[in-house]
Design a protein around this motif. Sequence first.
Motif, PDB file in Angstrom:
ATOM      1  N   ASP A  22      29.436  71.782  28.183  1.00 19.80           N
ATOM      2  CA  ASP A  22      28.290  70.976  27.739  1.00 19.80           C
ATOM      3  C   ASP A  22      27.801  71.408  26.366  1.00 19.80           C
ATOM      4  OD1 ASP A  22      28.332  69.520  30.144  1.00 19.80           O
ATOM      5  OD2 ASP A  22      27.160  71.072  31.150  1.00 19.80           O
ATOM      6  N   LEU A  23      27.748  72.715  26.132  1.00 21.94           N
ATOM      7  CA  LEU A  23      27.332  73.215  24.824  1.00 21.94           C
ATOM      8  C   LEU A  23      28.354  72.828  23.753  1.00 21.94           C
ATOM      9  CD1 LEU A  23      25.422  74.845  23.061  1.00 21.94           C
ATOM     10  CD2 LEU A  23      26.619  76.911  23.784  1.00 21.94           C
ATOM     11  N   ALA A  24      29.635  72.882  24.094  1.00 25.77           N
ATOM     12  CA  ALA A  24      30.680  72.508  23.122  1.00 25.77           C
ATOM     13  C   ALA A  24      30.538  71.041  22.713  1.00 25.77           C
ATOM     14  CB  ALA A  24      32.060  72.742  23.722  1.00 25.77           C
ATOM     15  N   LEU A  25      30.293  70.173  23.669  1.00 26.94           N
ATOM     16  CA  LEU A  25      30.114  68.750  23.340  1.00 26.94           C
ATOM     17  C   LEU A  25      28.881  68.535  22.476  1.00 26.94           C
ATOM     18  CD1 LEU A  25      31.036  67.132  26.754  1.00 26.94           C
ATOM     19  CD2 LEU A  25      32.237  66.824  24.587  1.00 26.94           C
ATOM     20  N   ARG A  26      27.797  69.231  22.801  1.00 32.04           N
ATOM     21  CA  ARG A  26      26.563  69.094  22.028  1.00 32.04           C
ATOM     22  C   ARG A  26      26.761  69.588  20.598  1.00 32.04           C
ATOM     23  NH1 ARG A  26      23.211  71.109  25.592  1.00 32.04           N
ATOM     24  NH2 ARG A  26      23.240  73.232  24.815  1.00 32.04           N
ATOM     25  N   LYS A  43      38.875  74.356  17.745  1.00 27.65           N
ATOM     26  CA  LYS A  43      38.455  75.746  17.954  1.00 27.65           C
ATOM     27  C   LYS A  43      38.432  76.512  16.639  1.00 27.65           C
ATOM     28  CE  LYS A  43      39.963  79.993  20.193  1.00 27.65           C
ATOM     29  NZ  LYS A  43      40.313  80.676  18.973  1.00 27.65           N
ATOM     30  N   ASN A  44      39.482  76.363  15.842  1.00 26.86           N
ATOM     31  CA  ASN A  44      39.584  77.076  14.571  1.00 26.86           C
ATOM     32  C   ASN A  44      38.577  76.589  13.532  1.00 26.86           C
ATOM     33  OD1 ASN A  44      41.635  78.617  15.602  1.00 26.86           O
ATOM     34  ND2 ASN A  44      43.268  77.434  14.638  1.00 26.86           N
ATOM     35  N   SER A  45      38.107  75.345  13.673  1.00 24.68           N
ATOM     36  CA  SER A  45      37.162  74.798  12.701  1.00 24.68           C
ATOM     37  C   SER A  45      35.806  75.499  12.759  1.00 24.68           C
ATOM     38  CB  SER A  45      36.970  73.294  12.930  1.00 24.68           C
ATOM     39  OG  SER A  45      36.195  73.068  14.099  1.00 24.68           O
ATOM     40  N   GLY A  46      35.485  76.106  13.897  1.00 26.99           N
ATOM     41  CA  GLY A  46      34.210  76.807  14.031  1.00 26.99           C
ATOM     42  C   GLY A  46      33.070  75.922  14.478  1.00 26.99           C
ATOM     43  N   LYS A  47      33.348  74.642  14.703  1.00 25.74           N
ATOM     44  CA  LYS A  47      32.289  73.707  15.102  1.00 25.74           C
ATOM     45  C   LYS A  47      31.712  74.038  16.471  1.00 25.74           C
ATOM     46  CE  LYS A  47      33.986  69.828  12.413  1.00 25.74           C
ATOM     47  NZ  LYS A  47      34.520  68.472  12.439  1.00 25.74           N
ATOM     48  N   ILE A  48      32.542  74.577  17.351  1.00 23.34           N
ATOM     49  CA  ILE A  48      32.080  74.884  18.708  1.00 23.34           C
ATOM     50  C   ILE A  48      32.091  76.393  18.968  1.00 23.34           C
ATOM     51  CG2 ILE A  48      32.753  72.633  19.632  1.00 23.34           C
ATOM     52  CD1 ILE A  48      35.229  74.019  20.839  1.00 23.34           C
ATOM     53  N   LYS A  49      31.953  77.171  17.911  1.00 22.42           N
ATOM     54  CA  LYS A  49      32.070  78.629  18.013  1.00 22.42           C
ATOM     55  C   LYS A  49      31.059  79.238  18.989  1.00 22.42           C
ATOM     56  CE  LYS A  49      32.438  82.743  15.191  1.00 22.42           C
ATOM     57  NZ  LYS A  49      32.514  83.267  13.836  1.00 22.42           N
ATOM     58  N   LYS A  50      29.821  78.709  19.012  1.00 24.72           N
ATOM     59  CA  LYS A  50      28.781  79.251  19.891  1.00 24.72           C
ATOM     60  C   LYS A  50      29.079  78.997  21.370  1.00 24.72           C
ATOM     61  CE  LYS A  50      25.086  78.904  16.508  1.00 24.72           C
ATOM     62  NZ  LYS A  50      23.829  78.247  16.159  1.00 24.72           N
ATOM     63  N   ALA A  51      29.919  78.029  21.665  1.00 22.91           N
ATOM     64  CA  ALA A  51      30.249  77.694  23.047  1.00 22.91           C
ATOM     65  C   ALA A  51      31.442  78.479  23.565  1.00 22.91           C
ATOM     66  CB  ALA A  51      30.521  76.197  23.164  1.00 22.91           C
ATOM     67  N   GLY A  65      41.569  73.519  28.473  1.00 19.17           N
ATOM     68  CA  GLY A  65      40.197  73.156  28.830  1.00 19.17           C
ATOM     69  C   GLY A  65      39.486  72.450  27.695  1.00 19.17           C
ATOM     70  N   ILE A  66      39.660  72.957  26.468  1.00 22.89           N
ATOM     71  CA  ILE A  66      39.069  72.310  25.294  1.00 22.89           C
ATOM     72  C   ILE A  66      39.661  70.917  25.120  1.00 22.89           C
ATOM     73  CG2 ILE A  66      38.811  72.420  22.785  1.00 22.89           C
ATOM     74  CD1 ILE A  66      38.825  75.496  23.063  1.00 22.89           C
ATOM     75  N   ALA A  67      40.973  70.814  25.293  1.00 23.91           N
ATOM     76  CA  ALA A  67      41.634  69.510  25.177  1.00 23.91           C
ATOM     77  C   ALA A  67      41.108  68.543  26.240  1.00 23.91           C
ATOM     78  CB  ALA A  67      43.142  69.680  25.318  1.00 23.91           C
ATOM     79  N   GLU A  68      40.829  69.051  27.426  1.00 26.51           N
ATOM     80  CA  GLU A  68      40.296  68.212  28.504  1.00 26.51           C
ATOM     81  C   GLU A  68      38.892  67.703  28.163  1.00 26.51           C
ATOM     82  OE1 GLU A  68      38.698  69.353  32.807  1.00 26.51           O
ATOM     83  OE2 GLU A  68      40.833  69.787  32.540  1.00 26.51           O
ATOM     84  N   ILE A  69      38.066  68.574  27.576  1.00 28.83           N
ATOM     85  CA  ILE A  69      36.701  68.183  27.206  1.00 28.83           C
ATOM     86  C   ILE A  69      36.722  67.032  26.209  1.00 28.83           C
ATOM     87  CG2 ILE A  69      34.603  68.907  25.999  1.00 28.83           C
ATOM     88  CD1 ILE A  69      35.175  71.756  26.902  1.00 28.83           C
ATOM     89  N   PHE A  92      29.604  69.827  18.944  1.00 27.45           N
ATOM     90  CA  PHE A  92      30.555  68.964  18.250  1.00 27.45           C
ATOM     91  C   PHE A  92      29.871  67.688  17.751  1.00 27.45           C
ATOM     92  CE2 PHE A  92      34.247  66.129  17.873  1.00 27.45           C
ATOM     93  CZ  PHE A  92      35.079  66.941  17.103  1.00 27.45           C
ATOM     94  N   ARG A  93      28.941  67.159  18.547  1.00 27.81           N
ATOM     95  CA  ARG A  93      28.212  65.944  18.134  1.00 27.81           C
ATOM     96  C   ARG A  93      27.316  66.220  16.942  1.00 27.81           C
ATOM     97  NH1 ARG A  93      26.551  65.060  23.856  1.00 27.81           N
ATOM     98  NH2 ARG A  93      28.378  64.140  24.778  1.00 27.81           N
ATOM     99  N   GLU A  94      26.732  67.439  16.885  1.00 29.29           N
ATOM    100  CA  GLU A  94      25.809  67.782  15.805  1.00 29.29           C
ATOM    101  C   GLU A  94      26.501  67.937  14.466  1.00 29.29           C
ATOM    102  OE1 GLU A  94      23.745  71.293  17.051  1.00 29.29           O
ATOM    103  OE2 GLU A  94      22.651  70.241  18.642  1.00 29.29           O
ATOM    104  N   LYS A  95      27.770  68.384  14.460  1.00 33.49           N
ATOM    105  CA  LYS A  95      28.446  68.662  13.197  1.00 33.49           C
ATOM    106  C   LYS A  95      29.396  67.576  12.804  1.00 33.49           C
ATOM    107  CE  LYS A  95      27.766  73.502  13.410  1.00 33.49           C
ATOM    108  NZ  LYS A  95      28.216  74.784  13.075  1.00 33.49           N
TER     109      LYS A  95
END
Length: 89
Positions: free
Chosen positions: A80-84, A59-67, A43-47, A86-89
């Motif tokens: 949607d939260l993961a994309l947002r 995932k391991n980087s922690g950039k999308i940990k809140k999602a 799913g992450i790869a698809e996003i 990832f763009r911020e960091k």
Amino acid sequence: MIDRDRPIWQLTIGELLDILQSERPVQKLEKTPEKRIVYGLKGIAEIFGCSTSTAQRIKNSGKIKKAITQVGRKIIVDADLALRLFREK
């Protein structure tokens, strides 16, 4: 003016309609956008349009940990939260 102590079953249809129309304006319910949820590394790869190994690194980087919500081996991601995030960091 209608007596507030009068039982509702004693109202006429006209009186009832007057009460319903005058008391409160009709509020429109807004649709809340549904969350787009994906599962697992696939799913992450698809996003992000990447391989599963790159998805693991993201995932391991922690950039999308809140999602990410993980229970045992099951990974649930708010796309949607993961994309947002990832763009911020």
